[in-house]
Design a protein around this motif. Structure first.
Motif, short mmCIF file in Angstrom:
data_model
loop_
_atom_site.label_atom_id
_atom_site.label_comp_id
_atom_site.label_asym_id
_atom_site.label_seq_id
_atom_site.Cartn_x
_atom_site.Cartn_y
_atom_site.Cartn_z
N UNK A 29 0.79 -1.25 0.12
CA UNK A 29 -0.04 -0.14 -0.22
C UNK A 29 0.91 1.44 -0.11
N UNK A 30 2.46 1.09 -0.24
CA UNK A 30 3.23 2.56 -0.20
C UNK A 30 2.30 3.12 -2.18
N UNK A 31 2.72 4.43 -1.15
CA UNK A 31 2.39 5.85 -2.40
C UNK A 31 3.44 6.40 -3.30
N UNK A 32 4.40 5.96 -3.90
CA UNK A 32 5.73 6.46 -4.45
C UNK A 32 5.31 7.82 -5.28
N UNK A 33 5.48 9.33 -4.93
CA UNK A 33 4.94 10.69 -5.15
C UNK A 33 5.93 10.87 -5.98
N UNK A 34 5.34 11.61 -6.96
CA UNK A 34 6.63 11.86 -7.84
C UNK A 34 7.73 12.75 -7.38
N UNK A 35 8.85 12.99 -7.82
CA UNK A 35 10.23 13.59 -7.16
C UNK A 35 10.34 14.44 -8.96
N UNK A 36 10.90 15.65 -8.51
CA UNK A 36 11.43 16.50 -9.64
C UNK A 36 11.52 16.05 -10.86
N UNK A 37 11.06 17.02 -11.94
CA UNK A 37 10.91 16.85 -12.87
C UNK A 37 12.16 16.55 -13.86
N UNK A 128 3.99 7.06 2.44
CA UNK A 128 4.06 8.03 1.37
C UNK A 128 6.05 7.53 1.36
N UNK A 129 5.58 7.80 -0.29
CA UNK A 129 7.10 7.29 -0.36
C UNK A 129 7.64 8.69 -0.96
N UNK A 130 8.46 9.63 -1.23
CA UNK A 130 8.74 10.47 -2.15
C UNK A 130 10.13 10.31 -2.43
N UNK A 131 10.01 9.80 -4.28
CA UNK A 131 10.72 9.89 -5.30
C UNK A 131 11.11 11.54 -5.15
N UNK A 132 12.72 11.22 -4.95
CA UNK A 132 13.51 12.48 -5.67
C UNK A 132 13.39 13.25 -7.26
N UNK A 133 13.53 11.80 -7.42
CA UNK A 133 13.49 12.41 -8.94
C UNK A 133 12.68 10.98 -10.51
N UNK A 134 12.27 11.65 -11.48
CA UNK A 134 11.35 9.98 -11.49
C UNK A 134 11.92 10.10 -13.00
N UNK A 135 11.95 8.76 -14.18
CA UNK A 135 11.99 8.74 -15.01
C UNK A 135 10.80 8.03 -15.84
#
Length: 140
Positions: A29-37, A128-135
């Motif tokens: 049930x983790x939510x991986x929130x988008x990081x810097x674009x 809630x997990x915050x991604x620093x960067x996403x691709x």
């Protein structure tokens, strides 16, 4: 008799608490929130098989190691700590192996999430997990 009842109640309460905590903090049930674009030209899938993806990443992070995850929606398919031995304007390679029983499918969209913590560590106090960067990428 009173001590037995108190011990039984405490054991029941502890068991309920453990069940509640383990079900609430399941990695499912983790939510991986988008990081810097970061523009996609800073990322490249160098090679891939059905069980492994190699990325070339040209981003100069402050940290010397970061947690990399390949996600299908909010489901981690591959994850690991990657040590980034880079200098200024250099790239690093991130090789991620699929979890047992998982295969990467060409033509399917995936997401690379780069964070500074292991999701299991975050999952102790939050889902809630915050991604620093996403691709976002699709395997060819």
């Amino acid at each position: 008799m009173k001590k037995s009842a108190m011990a039984l109640a405490a054991a029941w309460l502890f068991g309920g608490l453990v069940a509640c905590v383990t079900s609430h903090y399941s990695s499912d049930n983790m939510n991986y929130y988008r990081g810097e674009n970061i523009p996609p030209e800073f990322f490249q899938v160098v090679s891939h098989t059905t069980t492994e993806i190699t990325f070339e990443i040209r981003v100069n992070f402050v940290q010397d190691r970061l947690y990399h995850l390949v996600l299908d929606g909010n489901t981690p398919l591959a994850e690991d700590w990657i040590l980034m031995v880079t200098g200024k304007n250099q790239s690093y390679a991130a090789v991620l192996k699929a979890k047992p029983g998982i295969e990467f499918v060409p033509g399917k969209a995936y997401r690379l999430c780069i964070g500074d913590k292991n999701p299991e560590e975050v999952n102790i106090y939050s889902n809630n997990y915050r991604c620093l960067a996403d691709y976002d990428f699709t395997l060819k």
